[in-house]
Design an enzyme around this catalytic site. Structure first.
Site, short mmCIF file in Angstrom:
data_model
loop_
_atom_site.label_atom_id
_atom_site.label_comp_id
_atom_site.label_asym_id
_atom_site.label_seq_id
_atom_site.Cartn_x
_atom_site.Cartn_y
_atom_site.Cartn_z
N LYS A 152 0.85 -1.18 0.00
CA LYS A 152 0.00 0.00 0.00
C LYS A 152 0.90 1.24 0.00
CE LYS A 152 -4.29 -1.57 0.27
NZ LYS A 152 -5.34 -1.21 -0.70
N LYS A 248 -14.05 -6.74 -7.31
CA LYS A 248 -14.35 -6.90 -5.89
C LYS A 248 -15.86 -7.01 -5.72
CE LYS A 248 -10.44 -4.27 -3.96
NZ LYS A 248 -10.07 -3.03 -3.21
#
Length: 328
Positions: A152, A248
């Site tokens: 990230k 997703k």
């Protein structure tokens, strides 16, 4: 007669989960839907993202609860798409209806989804939260046994972070998620260096207002659309900008749309990644079906939790194995 129940659950994290655009998460919070009919129960789970991200467009719990009467009245998965938009609230209900339908038809969910075989184990990324270069390097050293790490990023000093991770985990595959945190100029500067460091993919580097600039470059690494890929209506705008899409369930609004998105994205030539939000094995098990056809798999949500629900998928390091009774 159908009966639908809704509950909120909190699941502690091993450590705070940090991405570029929001405050650290100290726990996961999910909404669980159960729909009972004729002695069969279908279940679904979505993340309650609105309590962590102020700009999230839905009141997840309220939107799920708003559909109770329609679900108990016999609404189908197709009709549900007219009642609720793509997003987390619809996902929990759609996955519950999907499992319920499979049980009522006495067939496994993978077969109802149109796949040729039962799901097999897949290798998931393991996500390292955004932190200082030193701390991310230390985290990578602790996880260097894993086949693939997802970093990230999205703040100043990102190249230093990647270099620290690469030094700590020299043999591990790396992918990056900038969560819209880079400018176009940064992306152009970073890509050649990231390629030298062995990074194999960059996920959602730019904010929406700059992503049209992706049409002007031929990137040395595949760029994957995450926040920009919601459902099939997203695909036309992504062509020529991105090389891959991240599917997703909390974005598509459940398995029904996710399966359609998978098929259409593949037909349009996109590589596929299957991702997740913070959640338990109940949220990951439907995604595991989609992951059978993905180049990159990111269903590590339970690995970030202090504990998972039971029964759960089997996580053997980064290998995710199907387990009886979790979902489907």
């Amino acid at each position: 007669m159908r009966k639908m129940s809704v509950r909120v659950e909190q699941w502690p994290l091993h450590e705070p989960f940090v991405i570029s655009r929001m405050a650290p998460m100290l726990h996961g919070e999910v909404v669980v839907v159960e729909i009972e009919q004729d002695g069969c129960v279908g279940r679904g789970e979505c993340e309650r993202m609105d309590i962590f991200e102020p700009d999230y467009p839905f009141d997840v719990l309220a939107d799920v609860q708003s559909a109770v009467a329609a679900v108990e009245g016999g609404i189908s998965r197709d009709t549900l798409r007219d009642l609720l938009p793509s997003g987390a609230p619809r996902n929990a209900i759609d996955c519950a209806l999907f499992e319920l339908e499979a049980k009522l038809q006495q067939q496994p969910a993978w077969q109802m989804a149109g796949f040729d075989a039962a799901p097999h184990p897949v290798t998931t990324v393991f996500t390292l939260s955004l932190d200082s270069a030193e701390n991310m390097g230390r985290a990578a050293a602790a996880q260097k046994h894993r086949p693939i790490l997802k970093l990230k990023l999205g703040r100043s000093g990102d190249l230093e972070r990647v270099r620290a991770v690469r030094a700590a985990a020299p043999d591990t595959r790396l992918v990056i998620d900038a969560n819209t945190g880079w400018s176009f100029a940064q992306l152009c500067n970073y890509l050649p260096e990231l390629a030298k460091l062995g990074v194999e993919m960059v996920e959602q580097p730019l904010a929406f207002e700059e992503e049209h600039l992706l049409e002007t470059i031929t990137p040395v690494l595949p760029i994957t659309a995450d926040e920009s890929c919601i459902d099939r209506t997203s695909l036309a705008a992504l062509k020529g900008r991105y090389q891959a899409v991240n599917i997703k369930l909390d974005k598509t609004g459940g398995m029904t749309e996710a399966l359609a998105l998978l098929k259409e994205a593949q037909a349009m030539g996109f590589e596929v990644m299957v991702g997740c939000m913070i959640g338990t094995s109940l949220a990951m098990a439907p995604a595991l079906l989609l992951a059978q056809q993905a180049r990159w798999v990111d269903i590590d949500g339970p690995l970030l939790l202090s504990e998972d629900r039971s029964p759960s998928l089997h996580y053997r390091d980064s290998v995710v194995e199907p387990s009886e009774g979790v979902w489907g």
